[in-house]
Design a protein around this motif. Structure first.
Motif: not given
Ligand code: UTP
Length: 290
Positions: A269-290
């Motif tokens: 939920x962090x406005x500055x770091x949240x979006x990048x973390x979301x991308x890292x997590x999706x990558x780490x979980x091997x989930x394709x972006x919605x």
């Protein structure tokens, strides 16, 4: 009052030499969210019940003039803004719980400080609502005065198979604000009178101190606050529950499962770091972006 004297054994080794209340959730330590929640609803005097190894909490809420000066000289405005909380118009007090004898015992340590006034207890290891924007303590205080209560407790609905981890209410009605008939400590799902779990915030009358003084050690050899509140109810005191609202969920960081979940939720939920973390997590979980 914010009790922070527990040993935090469930978070070892992270809590071997630092308080669990100082673990970061997102960018801030847990206890900072608790103080911000209280100051937002107008509380200006905070007593910490501390213990051995908790000095970093005192340091965290002190003004650090040298650090401010250094940041100012190097023009680090954004970092200076992160220290704004140091300027809150709060008076901090500290007393030590000299033995870890449980939450009830920690609250009893505040007896002479509290005197004859009602007071708030906010557990130092639990955040209410994302960014601590909850006003539940204000709703509880209003209820305390309007109903001439002896105790008001915040409750959160939990899944039925988790009731055995909490103090559970036997409510008189199923309204948002309800009278508490009784409290049951960690019942089995079959025996649980509801799925309303005590959620780390209390408004208490000073009659609790008398009840605490008569409360014997219960589970784990500790003096339980819940036992003292039950005694107050048995002696004719009225206790009420206030339900947390949607968006006010409780983040209790007392075990790793809950701590990791809270950290990820706040970091995302962090406005500055949240979006990048979301991308890292999706990558780490091997989930394709919605
Ligand atoms: P917990 O019930 O999670 O206990 O405390 P704990 O001892 O910290 O943790 P574990 O069980 O060993 O892992 C809830 C809140 O009450 C405070 C804690 O600091 C925490 O903020 N507390 C607990 C006290 O101040 N004193 C105590 O004796 C126990």
């Amino acid at each position: 009052m914010i009790p922070v004297a527990g040993l935090g054994t469930r978070l070892l080794p992270a809590t071997k030499s630092q308080p669990k209340e100082m673990l970061p959730v997102g960018r801030k330590p847990v206890v900072q969210y608790v103080v911000e929640e209280l100051t937002r609803v107008g509380i200006t005097r905070v007593l910490f019940i501390t213990g051995p190894g908790k000095a970093s909490i005192e340091n965290h809420f002190d003004l650090n003039a040298e650090l401010i000066q250094t940041l100012r000289e190097s023009g680090k405005e954004e970092l200076l803004a992160a220290l704004e909380y140091e300027r809150a118009t709060v008076q901090y007090f500290y007393t030590r719980q000299r033995q870890s004898l449980g939450l009830g015992h920690a609250v009893a340590c505040a007896r002479s400080f509290v005197g004859h006034q009602p007071f708030v207890v906010a557990l130092g290891d639990s955040i209410i609502g994302m960014h601590a924007e909850s006003d539940v303590v204000q709703r509880m205080t209003r209820c305390y005065h309007e109903r001439e209560a002896a105790a008001v407790i915040a409750f959160e609905e939990v899944p039925h198979d988790e009731v055995s981890q909490y103090g559970i209410a036997r409510p008189k009605t199923d309204e948002e604000l309800f009278e508490i008939v009784d409290l049951v400590e960690k019942p089995s799902p079959r025996e649980a009178p509801s799925n309303l779990a005590i959620a780390a915030r209390y408004v208490l009358s000073p009659v609790i101190f008398k009840a605490l003084a008569q409360t014997r050690r219960g589970k784990g050899g500790e003096i339980q606050l819940t036992d003292a509140i039950r005694a107050v109810i048995r002696n004719g005191g009225r206790a009420y529950g206030v339900r947390l609202r949607p968006g006010e969920r409780r983040y209790d960081i007392g075990n790793f499962d809950a701590y990791f979940e809270a950290f990820v939720a706040f970091a995302l939920a962090d406005p500055k770091f949240g979006p990048a973390l979301r991308r890292h997590l999706l990558e780490a979980l091997d989930v394709s972006h919605p």
